[in-house]
Design a protein around this motif. Structure first.
Motif, PDB file in Angstrom:
ATOM      1  N   ALA A  35       0.589  -1.593  -0.251  1.00  0.00           N
ATOM      2  CA  ALA A  35      -0.312  -0.141   0.401  1.00  0.00           C
ATOM      3  C   ALA A  35       0.870   1.211   0.043  1.00  0.00           C
ATOM      4  O   ALA A  35       0.452   1.812  -0.799  1.00  0.00           O
ATOM      5  N   LEU A  38       2.505   1.364  -3.761  1.00  0.00           N
ATOM      6  CA  LEU A  38       1.217   2.236  -5.020  1.00  0.00           C
ATOM      7  C   LEU A  38       0.538   3.188  -4.347  1.00  0.00           C
ATOM      8  O   LEU A  38       0.020   4.463  -5.728  1.00  0.00           O
ATOM      9  N   SER A  39       0.578   3.962  -2.888  1.00  0.00           N
ATOM     10  CA  SER A  39       0.314   5.253  -2.833  1.00  0.00           C
ATOM     11  C   SER A  39       1.245   5.982  -3.275  1.00  0.00           C
ATOM     12  O   SER A  39       0.643   7.034  -3.988  1.00  0.00           O
ATOM     13  N   LEU A  58      -5.182   5.290  -2.140  1.00  0.00           N
ATOM     14  CA  LEU A  58      -5.744   3.887  -2.269  1.00  0.00           C
ATOM     15  C   LEU A  58      -7.315   4.022  -2.682  1.00  0.00           C
ATOM     16  O   LEU A  58      -8.023   3.362  -3.508  1.00  0.00           O
ATOM     17  N   TRP A  79       0.589  -2.164 -11.665  1.00  0.00           N
ATOM     18  CA  TRP A  79       0.739  -3.274 -10.358  1.00  0.00           C
ATOM     19  C   TRP A  79       0.226  -4.438 -10.503  1.00  0.00           C
ATOM     20  O   TRP A  79       1.363  -5.362 -10.222  1.00  0.00           O
ATOM     21  N   VAL A 124      -5.371  -3.934  -0.121  1.00  0.00           N
ATOM     22  CA  VAL A 124      -4.636  -3.161  -1.567  1.00  0.00           C
ATOM     23  C   VAL A 124      -5.441  -4.123  -2.713  1.00  0.00           C
ATOM     24  O   VAL A 124      -5.997  -3.253  -3.867  1.00  0.00           O
TER      25      VAL A 124
END
Length: 318
Positions: A35, A38-39, A58, A79, A124
């Motif tokens: 997370a 990805l954030s 997210l 991703w 996620v």
């Protein structure tokens, strides 16, 4: 024979993703797919698209994917590509992949290569990102599937075998602490308590007493208001490696108990004092191991990847 515990050495977070030209080439999987990583990607990509990220990144990504926004679809594509590459890395490793994870033994590689399926869960993949990944042929090619209730997989696993016991199930994560109970043999509604720290920034982590106050707060939110005082059974999934029943040394959840101390005993005593009733923590496992309890799979063991702040790992039958 009991399967070995997942440790910092054997977990997935340090697995290096190798594909020259990819934006994630040479980076550890936990920092790319979790997370936090990805954030950061969401914020950067949204900024380039002149989209303001207000609120949790997210959640912004999830709304944008439902709306079909091009910038969000680009984030999701990158991703999923990286996740599929992680699966390829651990299931069919090249010599370069093996060299980049020299701490793994042959048994570590074999464990992943022989798993008949891989179940994916965690916050996620609880929304549109997980829905897209579950049907992607690059992911399915490695026998991977997204769990039915990915965001609550650890709680679902903790609920296995408890029957109608009116205890509390806790999932201690790096973004929130979740709690639930079993009702009529099924996992009931869950509540979430936000946590006042920043993942990977240990200087923001609270003292153990403040952390335990948050755990007790989550328990209270699922307990009845009838001032029940009888013994309370608690099961815990924790975002920390649990090795031989002890918490791995870590400046986050590892602070709950000293390395030589049984964390179940510490949690039992601390929650008993805070809730005003006898509490017995009879199970404490890593969140990936908890999620694995929810998966029914024949031998050889199926693998479970829990994708939250970073990557939790478990195997059925462990």
């Amino acid at each position: 024979m009991r399967a070995p515990d997942i440790t910092r050495r054997t977990g997935l977070n340090r697995t290096v993703l190798l594909r020259p030209g990819a934006t994630w080439h040479g980076r550890p999987a936990g920092r790319v797919l979790g997370a936090t990583g990805l954030s950061a990607t969401v914020r950067a990509t949204a900024s380039e698209a002149e989209v303001a990220v207000e609120g949790a990144p997210l959640l912004v990504l999830d709304r944008a994917l439902r709306a079909g926004d091009a910038w969000a679809e680009g984030v999701a594509e990158e991703w999923v590509d990286a996740f599929a590459h992680l699966l390829r890395t651990v299931r069919s490793p090249t010599d370069a992949d093996r060299a980049a994870r020299a701490e793994w033994t042959e048994a570590d590689w074999v464990r992943w290569e022989t798993a008949p399926r891989v179940v994916v869960c965690g916050g996620v993949v609880a929304g549109e990102l997980g829905s897209g990944a579950s049907g992607d042929p690059r992911v399915r090619a490695h026998g991977a599937e997204v769990a039915p209730d990915p965001g609550r997989a650890a709680l679902v696993g903790l609920a296995v075998g408890v029957g109608d016991d009116p205890g509390v199930l806790l999932d201690l994560g790096h973004s929130r602490i979740k709690a639930s109970r079993v009702r009529q043999g099924l996992l009931g509604p869950s509540v979430a308590v936000a946590v006042p720290w920043t993942p990977f920034e240990t200087r923001t982590w609270p003292a153990p007493t403040a952390l335990l106050d948050l755990v007790a707060q989550a328990c209270r939110q699922v307990l009845p208001d009838d001032h029940e005082t009888g013994p309370l059974r608690v099961r815990v999934a924790i975002a920390n490696y649990v090795v031989d029943g002890r918490l791995d040394v870590d400046e986050t959840y590892g602070t709950i108990a000293r390395p030589e101390e049984d964390p179940r005993a510490r949690l039992s005593g601390e929650l008993s004092a805070r809730l005003g009733r006898p509490v017995q923590v009879d199970l404490l496992v890593n969140d990936g191991a908890a999620a694995a309890l929810s998966v029914r799979s024949p031998l050889p063991a199926a693998a479970v990847i829990s994708i939250g702040t970073s990557l939790g790992t478990g195997f059925t039958g462990a």
